[in-house]
Design a protein around this motif. Structure first.
Motif, PDB file in Angstrom:
ATOM      1  N   GLY B 323     -19.409  28.695 -70.727  1.00  0.00           N
ATOM      2  CA  GLY B 323     -19.432  28.904 -69.280  1.00  0.00           C
ATOM      3  C   GLY B 323     -19.852  30.308 -68.924  1.00  0.00           C
ATOM      4  O   GLY B 323     -20.767  30.518 -68.148  1.00  0.00           O
TER       5      GLY B 323
ATOM      6  N   GLN C 187      -8.495  42.229 -65.534  1.00  0.00           N
ATOM      7  CA  GLN C 187      -7.908  42.014 -66.857  1.00  0.00           C
ATOM      8  C   GLN C 187      -8.221  43.172 -67.780  1.00  0.00           C
ATOM      9  O   GLN C 187      -7.360  43.706 -68.476  1.00  0.00           O
ATOM     10  CB  GLN C 187      -8.533  40.760 -67.491  1.00  0.00           C
TER      11      GLN C 187
ATOM     12  N   GLY E 280      -5.064  36.670 -65.443  1.00  0.00           N
ATOM     13  CA  GLY E 280      -4.791  35.257 -65.189  1.00  0.00           C
ATOM     14  C   GLY E 280      -5.300  34.307 -66.243  1.00  0.00           C
ATOM     15  O   GLY E 280      -5.822  33.258 -65.910  1.00  0.00           O
ATOM     16  N   GLY E 281      -5.213  34.644 -67.482  1.00  0.00           N
ATOM     17  CA  GLY E 281      -5.658  33.722 -68.528  1.00  0.00           C
ATOM     18  C   GLY E 281      -7.156  33.728 -68.691  1.00  0.00           C
ATOM     19  O   GLY E 281      -7.889  34.423 -67.991  1.00  0.00           O
ATOM     20  N   GLU E 282      -7.585  32.897 -69.639  1.00  0.00           N
ATOM     21  CA  GLU E 282      -9.018  32.878 -69.984  1.00  0.00           C
ATOM     22  C   GLU E 282      -9.832  32.052 -69.003  1.00  0.00           C
ATOM     23  O   GLU E 282      -9.373  31.021 -68.513  1.00  0.00           O
ATOM     24  CB  GLU E 282      -9.190  32.278 -71.369  1.00  0.00           C
ATOM     25  N   VAL E 283     -11.040  32.501 -68.756  1.00  0.00           N
ATOM     26  CA  VAL E 283     -11.956  31.695 -67.936  1.00  0.00           C
ATOM     27  C   VAL E 283     -12.453  30.552 -68.821  1.00  0.00           C
ATOM     28  O   VAL E 283     -12.972  30.788 -69.894  1.00  0.00           O
ATOM     29  CB  VAL E 283     -13.152  32.546 -67.502  1.00  0.00           C
ATOM     30  N   PRO E 284     -12.233  29.318 -68.374  1.00  0.00           N
ATOM     31  CA  PRO E 284     -12.681  28.211 -69.232  1.00  0.00           C
ATOM     32  C   PRO E 284     -14.201  28.052 -69.193  1.00  0.00           C
ATOM     33  O   PRO E 284     -14.876  28.561 -68.304  1.00  0.00           O
ATOM     34  CB  PRO E 284     -11.995  26.997 -68.629  1.00  0.00           C
ATOM     35  N   SER E 285     -14.697  27.328 -70.188  1.00  0.00           N
ATOM     36  CA  SER E 285     -16.131  27.138 -70.272  1.00  0.00           C
ATOM     37  C   SER E 285     -16.565  25.959 -69.418  1.00  0.00           C
ATOM     38  O   SER E 285     -15.830  24.994 -69.241  1.00  0.00           O
ATOM     39  CB  SER E 285     -16.505  26.895 -71.737  1.00  0.00           C
ATOM     40  N   ARG E 298      -4.791  28.308 -65.746  1.00  0.00           N
ATOM     41  CA  ARG E 298      -4.500  29.686 -65.390  1.00  0.00           C
ATOM     42  C   ARG E 298      -3.477  29.789 -64.270  1.00  0.00           C
ATOM     43  O   ARG E 298      -3.091  30.864 -63.858  1.00  0.00           O
ATOM     44  CB  ARG E 298      -5.800  30.374 -64.934  1.00  0.00           C
TER      45      ARG E 298
END
Ligand SMILES: Nc1ncnc2c1ncn2[C@@H]1O[C@H](COP(=O)(O)OP(=O)(O)OP(=O)(O)O)[C@@H](O)[C@H]1O
Ligand SMILES: Nc1ncnc2c1ncn2[C@@H]1O[C@H](COP(=O)(O)OP(=O)(O)OP(=O)(O)O)[C@@H](O)[C@H]1O
Ligand SMILES: [Mg+2]
Ligand SMILES: [Mg+2]
Lengths: 490, 329, 316, 269, 360
Positions: B323, C187, E280-285, E298
């Protein structure tokens, strides 16, 4: 460093192999197909002929057991072969072999050069028994004896092979690398005297300089096709020996009679007179050779030392006068030449000479195949090439004269009934004196009428190391080096 | 990787087929004909000419000839020389190892110093080494191989005769390794000079670029030792554009063998091919050209695979369709 | 965080030249131990050049001159290349600007991580640390090339490498988040500060975004045309900017755009700001007069702040 | 450039065919490069030969460019589609033969004599131009294609499409102006290679036939003369050739580093 | 008021080659849904802003709007004219784009004059040279550039000026709608303000409908009338900009807004790290979109329903939000969020609001 080199040569000679440097190698190594020196200088020691030349250039039996029996009408020749002769593969020589050879030589698709000589004359060949051959002729053919003296005989299984060379001679071909090298060794079963050498090795050095360097450094014993411009430096080298001979080595030089400008006699005359013969001799042939007159040179049958139509240096005034009289307005023509450097040099010198009387000669160099296309198609104005014929015609050069005959396939449209008659005599008579006289007459006509006027008679030059016995100049007159007769001077 | 290989090989086969067909038809439409090789007096005779052509099978329909040639090829039969009727395959088989040896010597002998010089010059950019390397490489590029060959043959050859081709023909490595290498020394030097220069220049250029890349900057800023920085980071990435140039260079090398072999009388494929073309020996010329093309394509294939190895990004499908496609720009 | 002890870095009169042009002129500042010093300024004002000069890694053609660059008791402007190599990464480490291009593109990340961290990579502590900053993905896929990771992941990786490899006394961060989007930027900033706190290093943070620097820096230096025009503690700078350029910059930053109030772009362009005499900002300055055109103002100290403006008193 | 100078001087220096001395002579004030074994002025020959070599190489490169440029553009534009495939496979086929081999092949197709195509007569020079020029087509076309591919990704292409400019217009009037410069840089370097190739072919006896001089055949003929101490034969014309190739190489280098090169100094972040 | 640009149910799927493993095993192709179920409308003279994370599909939307990409499904209407398939010349004129990087938006080997002439050559084929020159001149005056710029090359011009040239080129096509894809991202702060002012002036003057795609929340806040927040290809919150960008409802919007650093003049400088939100956590693909609500991995408020189904856009807190957990959200604004605005303006139709996007 001469002692150094001598030691090297002595070391090398221990194996008894003569190293020969040649400029080019035949690709089709069938000696039956080509009388060109490049083939025959390799096959000389390998193949043999029915008759051979003695030291006076007379034809004497070799593979034949004696003189041929010729029928009264001259149309049937019967030849007996010597018994006990074997091929290098051990097979005995038989009449079959001779018949196969002759058949090959009239076979149109064989591509053999001999076809030119044989077609139209030779009709039938029969092996009467194991050792007797009968040749039937369509019409009397006086030159046949000459051909039988020059034409190698091949093994019946090998006549059509282009990648093999099998003979009855003192040396046999052990192996060869196309275009590179040929390795010969003495044939133990040879019927004649045992040669002094144990082998002969031919190596191609396409570059003249490399060839000579190798000779000077003792890597090779003998070189052919010595570049003329190096003559002086070789002669100055005490380790080397140079043999220069007059030989049947011709500059073919034809002009197209059928069209402008050479159909104009005055133009022709102007060109012939303005030809820089001395220039060619000095600039191209290193002052060896002779200025040319007619088509027949000093080593050839019919040569006329008395004939002096042209001066060595061009007579520009005379030439200009002729040119002024010429009907044609054309002042330029094309010289078509092959790829040989020597011919190119000749043409260059000639063109420079003609330029002095206002004639521009464009030199057009074409590859071998294309050159013959031009000759065959008469698509030339002036055509030039170097031609050696010693192995097909002996001390003569019939082919060089042939185009002057209107009936010849290569005719350049010159038509002179006397010349035609003389040509017939030359080909048909069995009398050498008569033939010589006819040739002399032809030579004079062609010279005086400015039909064929080669600028020079080139010399044949062989260079060798003094550690080898000299080549026979007498043989050289017929283009023969006869390497198998050489030995190492210890 | 295998899929890439498979695809590339298929592609190569298609190209070789195109080459075969193109050359075959063009050569047969060419004005020159093997009959030109006949003695003029024979060639002038129409009947003789026709028989000669028939004996070579040249009178048949061109498509039939083509078909025969193709099926012959599949059987490993490259036809026969028009001159000596020897098998084209045999001639090639004899010449090829020599050319391969020469090419290998020249290739290794040029690429290794070329790579070293390229690295050296890039590392010492702007210093005298760089300047000298530039002069040397531009000069090397500008000196025609054949001129150099002629000069070296005479000047070096006069002094050190053992470096010249010897009598008795070319000695093969299998026969006399030392003599063989001696004789090949000069030719491979002459042959490799241009490649050496191009490799050095290409590597210098790409290494210079890579040296200013962010990742080299980061590694340097992290105090990575110079040698490791060069080896692991800079050269590895800089070699990639050089590898792609390599394909072109190999073509140059093969072209070079044609000249160099002719000058030094080395019985290799190039020499054979020149002779064939000069004489109009078409089956031989065609065969040599095909083999050359196949070798060239094969080498290019290897270069490409190497490229994939060094730079896995170039493998199709290896690039991540993730992404976050990066915020470049 | 500022401890007020011995400065970690003291730069005096730094000049950087590229060929004939001077990109950085007369820059002096210091960074205290554990302090975050922010450097802001428009594009081309010379921020990166300062960074590179500190590392002594100027691009080819660049050269530096300084009265002193004191770091760890040594003068970097005179240290040998070999000494510098010992300092780079160990004493001073760099967090690069572009995460996507700062790792070798043809080598898997796992291997690159090992280049720097060596055996330490295998220790549970390091692994735990990497996982805690969200790099589990990298540890799970060490065979993947950098191009398969996102910018945020790579930037975190780079920070980990820069900070953890040798726990340097000074971290240089040259616009480490400009290419990342807001959430990822947040982040990364957070991580950077956390790591810095853990390692205890001082930091030079370079950016052109005042809003970002307000969040991270203790003190801020403002650059214009190759000169440091103002240095002040962060609160002071925003509350009472002294230099006209600082004021204009604060007014122009998008996060300061206030509805109802017209936007106030700085008139003119920064081109030609690198002039040799006079105040670089003079051509765009509303208060400029002849003296501004002719002489470069000297540094005026005002408490912890410094400003280079002829009219500093007037304009406050 | 010395090379150009010598080549143009060639038109005035003298007749390359005249026999000015009796035999070879070393360089002198009269004959700067000496004379050859036939007594021709080597300088006159070199000068005239340089002219011919230049004509052939530049002609070949121009021909190559004219043919390759549109092909490369087209292939790049239709990347991955059938047109591209057809063009690229054909070019790969041509490229599969190394340059010299390809030209040998082309020349053998045309025989050594002038070819008459209606009113046009192709002399050896024209044939060399044709052969070498065609040989360079794949190379140039690849460069052009690669550059086109890069350009197609550029924002301005999308921008123009959005504006409504037709694809063909974009290709011909916008992309092409950006593709041409890198191709021209390569062309300059290729000219050096073309001089090389012409020389090599003439050296092998496949090129322009002597006595018409080209640098290649002068060197080719000179080989055996050096041995006799006549170094000027091969050395001086060779040097001229080196200078010529050097000139084009340096020009190419300069262009690569200048604005014409692959977008130096124009990229901004 | 009529919507100038209407978009309904826009979706774009890319088919990615799955590639092959080292052993030649072909992987099946992967489908990436870059944009899904996107609907909105923009009135003339107003600005719609689309904000969202990098890679969420904003540019893809823009490219579909201007016809650089064919939508997999969905409708685009400008001024009542449906644009589909191949656009006619007249249709291309309706909607224009200004892209992110002004330096690459112009051909570097063509003069600015040449670039400005293109739209006229296409859209006014009858115009004489003089007429074209006149129009270009007028346009330069309008955007505030000297006429001497026509002869310049792109590299001789600064970024801010170039951005104006790009805008001028778009305007010369006389569009009704302009899509701005991060028009100020690469500009320096001071230049940014200039460009933004110009855009707003032109919008009012020419009655343009603007679609502004940006990362920069402050710019969006400043310019937009309407706002849409995008997450992994879908709109998660739409509505008047004053609400969405100041009083966000969706957890993602909140994270996004909280992430924006800001240091307003006069505000006391916080210590380092003070106001940086929790990561806020990982950005998903985009290849592996999480099931249900794409944001759930997230989201601090996630519940089981979030993984089960995709939440529809439902009006909540005054505007459409796609979140299952709206009822459970703490809607008190964060202390430091700048939230000063007047009455939410409610007249504008927000497409997607009220209608059930997908019944699952
Ligand atoms: N390698 C170089 N050669 C010549 N000039 C350079 C070089 N690098 C930078 N410069 C010039 O030096 C000046 C300062 O550049 P620098 O990169 O330090 O600015 P910056 O403030 O970091 O800008 P940015 O915000 O764009 O990164 C600029 O005018 C730039 O053009
Ligand atoms: N041509 C394409 N082929 C395959 N995938 C694509 C293509 N174009 C875009 N994508 C994918 O679609 C998704 C959305 O991309 P898009 O460029 O629209 O995002 P964006 O929001 O504009 O991001 P950014 O803020 O980084 O510009 C990404 O995952 C991207 O990888
Ligand atoms: Mg910078
Ligand atoms: Mg985008």
């Amino acid at each position: 460093s001469t002692p150094d080199i001598s030691a090297r040569v002595a070391e090398r000679h221990k194996d008894g192999i003569l190293q020969v440097g040649i400029d080019t190698a035949p690709s089709n190594i069938n000696p039956l197909d080509s009388g060109a020196e490049r083939t025959r200088w390799i096959s000389e020691a390998v193949v043999e002929t029915l008759y051979a030349y003695d030291k006076d250039h007379r034809s004497v039996p070799l593979l034949a057991a004696g003189e041929p029996e010729i029928s009264a009408d001259g149309l049937t020749w019967t030849i007996r072969l010597r018994d006990g002769i074997t091929w290098h593969n051990g097979d005995p020589l038989t009449a079959e072999d001779v018949v196969a050879t002759l058949k090959h030589m009239v076979n149109l698709s064989s591509g053999s050069e001999w076809v030119t000589y044989m077609i139209g004359y030779l009709q039938s060949f029969t092996a009467l028994d194991r050792l007797t051959v009968r040749i039937g002729l369509a019409r009397p053919y006086g030159l046949l004896r000459s051909h039988l003296t020059n034409m190698p005989i091949g093994h019946h299984d090998h006549v059509d092979r282009k990648d093999a060379m099998l003979g009855t001679g003192p040396f046999k071909l052990d192996r060869y690398v196309p275009g590179q090298s040929f390795t010969l060794s003495a044939y133990a079963g040879y019927h004649g005297p045992k040669p002094a050498l144990s082998g002969i090795q031919y190596t191609v050095f396409a570059d003249g300089a490399t060839r000579l360097v190798s000779l000077k450094q003792g890597k090779i014993d003998l070189v052919t096709a010595v570049p003329y411009e190096h003559l002086a430096s070789i002669q100055a080298n005490k380790d080397l020996r140079v043999t220069i001979a007059e030989a049947p080595l011709d500059i073919l030089c034809y002009v197209n009679f059928g069209q402008e400008p050479f159909n104009d006699e005055n133009f022709r005359r102007a060109v012939a007179v303005a030809t820089d013969r001395a220039g060619v001799v000095s600039r191209v042939f290193g002052n060896q050779g002779k200025p040319g007159q007619g088509p027949i040179g000093p080593a050839e049958l019919g040569y006329d030392p008395e004939l002096k139509v042209y001066s060595p240096a061009p007579d520009l005034e005379l030439a200009k006068r002729y040119l002024a009289k010429a009907a044609t307005k054309q002042r330029s023509f094309t010289i078509t030449i092959g790829t040989s450097g020597t011919v190119r040099n000749i043409a260059t010198v000639l063109a420079a000479g003609w330029a002095q009387i206002g004639i521009t000669a464009n030199i057009e160099q074409v590859s071998g195949g294309e050159w013959s296309n031009r000759l065959v198609g008469r698509k030339y104005e002036m055509i030039l090439e170097l031609f050696q014929s010693g192995f097909t015609a002996g001390p003569a050069n019939y082919i060089a004269l042939a185009p002057a005959d209107p009936a010849n396939v290569l005719s350049f449209h010159y038509d002179n009934p006397e010349l035609t008659r003389l040509t017939a005599t030359v080909w048909q008579t069995t009398d050498d004196a008569e033939r010589a006289a006819a040739l002399r007459r032809m030579n004079r006509i062609l010279t005086e009428e400015m039909i064929i006027f080669p600028p020079a008679y080139p010399p044949l030059i062989i260079a060798q190391r003094r550690e080898t016995t000299p080549v026979d100049p007498n043989g050289l007159r017929l283009s023969r080096i006869a390497p198998h007769t050489l030995s190492f001077a210890s | 990787m295998l899929a890439v290989l498979r695809k590339r090989v298929t592609n190569m086969v298609v190209v070789v087929f195109l080459v075969i067909s193109g050359m075959f038809f063009l050569l047969h439409l060419a004005p020159a004909s093997p009959a030109n090789q006949l003695p003029p007096a024979v060639a002038a005779d129409p009947q003789a000419l026709a028989e000669y052509r028939a004996s070579l099978g040249l009178d048949r329909n061109i498509f039939i000839q083509y078909w025969n040639y193709l099926t012959g090829l599949l059987r490993g039969d490259f036809g026969r020389s028009l001159y000596d009727h020897s098998s084209v395959l045999t001639s090639i088989g004899r010449a090829l190892p020599v050319t391969l040896e020469l090419g290998l010597l020249a290739g290794v002998g040029s690429m290794v110093p070329g790579i070293l010089l390229g690295i050296w010059a890039a590392v010492r950019r702007g210093e005298w080494v760089d300047g000298a390397a530039r002069v040397v490489t531009v000069l090397s590029l500008s000196v025609p191989a054949y001129w150099l060959a002629v000069l070296s043959l005479l000047f070096v050859g006069q002094r050190y005769p053992d470096l010249l081709p010897s009598a008795g023909g070319f000695v093969r490595f299998t026969e006399q390794p030392i003599a063989n290498l001696q004789v090949l020394l000069l030719p491979s030097f002459v042959l490799g000079l241009g490649t050496f220069a191009l490799v050095a220049r290409a590597l210098r250029a790409s290494l210079t670029e890579v040296m200013s890349a962010d990742y080299v900057g980061f590694a340097a800023a992290m105090g990575m030792p110079r040698r490791r920085l060069l080896g692991r980071v800079a050269v590895r990435n800089a070699i990639i554009p050089t590898l792609t140039v390599m394909g072109v260079l190999l073509g140059g090398l093969i072209s070079g063998t044609v000249l160099v072999e002719s000058i030094f009388a080395i019985p290799g494929l190039g020499h054979l091919m020149v002779t064939a073309y000069l004489r109009g020996d078409y089956p031989l010329a065609l065969g040599c050209s095909l083999v050359t093309a196949a070798i060239f394509l094969g080498l290019n294939l290897i270069v490409d695979l190497l490229n994939h190895l060094v730079d896995p990004r170039t493998l199709p499908g290896r690039q991540a369709p993730t992404g976050a496609k990066g915020a470049a720009g | 965080m500022s401890t007020g002890t011995e400065p970690a870095l003291r730069v005096a009169d730094l000049h950087v030249r590229y060929g004939g042009s001077t990109a950085v002129r007369d820059v002096s500042f210091h960074i205290d131990g554990g302090e975050v010093f922010g450097l802001v300024g428009e594009s081309g004002s010379g921020k990166s050049s300062v960074c590179a000069a500190l590392m002594r890694l100027l691009p080819p053609g660049g050269s530096l001159r300084a009265t002193a660059i004191e770091f760890g008791g040594r003068d970097l402007s005179r240290a040998s290349e070999r000494d510098m190599r010992a300092i780079r990464g160990k004493g001073i480490a760099l967090v690069p600007q572009k995460p996507m291009t700062s790792l070798s593109p043809t080598t898997p990340v796992g291997r690159q991580l090992r280049w720097y961290l060596g055996e330490r990579l295998d220790s549970a502590q390091t692994q735990q640390m990497l996982i805690s900053i969200g790099l589990r993905a990298v540890l799970d896929r060490p065979g993947d090339l950098p191009s398969r990771f996102s910018g945020g992941q790579l930037q975190r990786l780079l920070i980990a490498i820069a900070a953890l490899t040798h726990r340097p006394a000074l971290l240089l961060a040259d616009e480490p988040t400009t290419t990342l989007d807001a959430t990822v930027q947040a982040q990364v900033l957070r991580l950077l500060l956390a790591v810095r706190a853990e390692v205890g290093s001082a930091m030079l943070y370079v950016t052109h975004d005042l809003a970002v620097i307000a969040q991270v820096a203790d003190r801020i230096g403002v650059m214009y045309g190759g000169r440091l025009v103002e240095v002040a503690p962060v609160a002071e700078l925003f509350a009472a900017p002294r230099h006209p350029y600082t004021r204009a910059l604060i007014a122009a930053m998008p996060s300061a755009w206030i509805e109802g109030r017209p936007l106030r772009p700085i008139p003119g362009s920064a081109a030609g700001a690198n002039r040799t005499d006079g105040c670089p900002f003079a051509p765009r300055c509303p208060h400029a007069d002849t003296i501004c055109q002719e002489t470069m103002p000297t540094a005026v100290m005002a408490g912890a702040a410094m400003v280079r403006c002829h009219h500093a008193e007037v304009t406050v | 450039m010395v090379f150009l100078l010598i080549a143009t001087a060639g038109q005035f220096v003298g007749d390359p065919y005249r026999l000015v001395t009796m035999g070879p002579e070393a360089p002198s004030w009269q004959h700067w490069f000496g004379t050859d074994n036939l007594g021709r002025d080597v300088f006159a020959r070199t000068a005239s030969g340089a002219g011919t070599s230049l004509l052939i190489s530049v002609g070949a490169i121009l021909l190559g460019l004219i043919l390759a440029f549109p092909l490369g553009l087209l292939a790049g534009y239709h990347q991955g589609r059938r047109v591209d495939g057809a063009i690229m496979r054909t070019l790969e086929g041509v490229q599969a033969l190394p340059m010299l081999v390809f030209v040998m092949f082309m020349l053998s197709l045309m025989s050594t004599t002038p070819v008459h195509l209606g009113p046009v007569t192709l002399g050896m020079e024209a044939k060399l131009i044709l052969g070498i020029g065609l040989g360079f087509v794949p190379f140039f076309a690849r460069v052009a294609r690669a550059a086109t591919l890069v350009e197609m990704q550029e924002d301005y292409v999308a921008g123009l499409r959005v504006v409504g400019v037709r694809p063909r217009t974009i290709l011909l009037s916008e992309i092409s102006v950006n593709v041409l410069p890198p191709v021209l840089v390569q062309a300059c370097l290729a000219t050096a290679i073309a001089i090389f190739a012409e020389g090599g072919l003439s050296f092998l006896g496949l090129g322009v036939a002597p006595p018409k001089p080209t640098l290649g055949n002068i060197i080719g003929q000179s080989g055996s003369q050096i041995i006799e101490g006549m170094w000027w034969y091969a050395a001086l014309p060779g040097l001229v050739m080196v200078v010529g190739i050097l000139g084009f190489n340096l020009l190419g280098d300069a262009l690569t580093e200048s604005a014409l090169g692959p977008r130096v100094g124009e990229e901004r972040e | 008021m009529n919507a100038m640009l209407e978009v309904a149910g826009l979706r774009k799927q890319f088919l990615l080659d799955g590639g092959s493993s080292w052993w030649g095993h072909r992987r099946p192709p992967v489908t990436v849904t870059a944009v899904d179920e996107v609907s909105f409308s923009v009135d003339s003279g107003t600005v719609l802003t689309v904000v969202g994370e990098s890679g969420c599909g904003k540019t893809t939307v823009a490219r579909m709007l201007v016809g650089l990409e064919q939508p997999s499904s969905g409708v685009i209407r400008v001024d009542g004219i449906t644009l589909s398939g191949r656009r006619t010349t007249a249709q291309t004129g309706l909607i224009q784009m200004v892209s992110q990087n002004p330096w690459s938006a112009l051909n570097r080997r063509r003069s600015i004059g040449h670039a400005l002439e293109q739209p006229l050559l296409v859209h006014r084929p009858g115009a004489t040279k003089a007429e074209r020159a006149r129009r270009i001149g007028e346009m330069l005056d309008r955007i505030g550039l000297a006429h001497s710029y026509l002869g310049k090359w792109p590299r001789q011009v600064s970024g801010g000026e170039l951005a104006r040239v790009v805008l001028a080129r778009a305007l010369l096509a006389e569009p009704k709608v302009i899509v701005l894809d991060e028009p100020t991202a690469s500009l320096d702060a001071s230049v940014k303000a200039t460009v933004v002012s110009l855009l707003l002036d032109l919008r009012t003057e020419l009655g343009l409908a603007l679609v502004l795609i940006t990362h920069e929340i402050p710019v969006a806040r400043w310019m937009a009338d309407q706002a849409a927040v995008m997450y992994l290809g879908r709109f998660v919150e739409t509505g008047p900009a004053r609400e969405v960008l100041h009083r966000p409802t969706h957890p993602y919007t909140r994270l996004l807004l909280d992430s924006v650093p800001h240091a307003a003049a006069g505000e006391p400088g916080g210590g380092p790290g003070r106001r940086i939100p929790e990561p806020g956590g990982e950005v998903p693909s985009a290849v592996a979109v999480p099931s249900g609500c794409a944001y759930h991995p997230r989201c601090p408020h996630r519940a089981d329903t979030c993984t089960a189904s995709i939440p529809p856009l439902i009006v909540h807190n005054g505007h459409p939000v796609a979140c299952h957990r709206t009822a459970h959200l703490d809607l008190t604004p964060r202390r430091d969020r700048v939230a000063q605005h007047s009455e939410p303006d409610s007249g504008t139709a927000v497409a997607g609001a009220g209608q059930d996007p997908r019944g699952d």
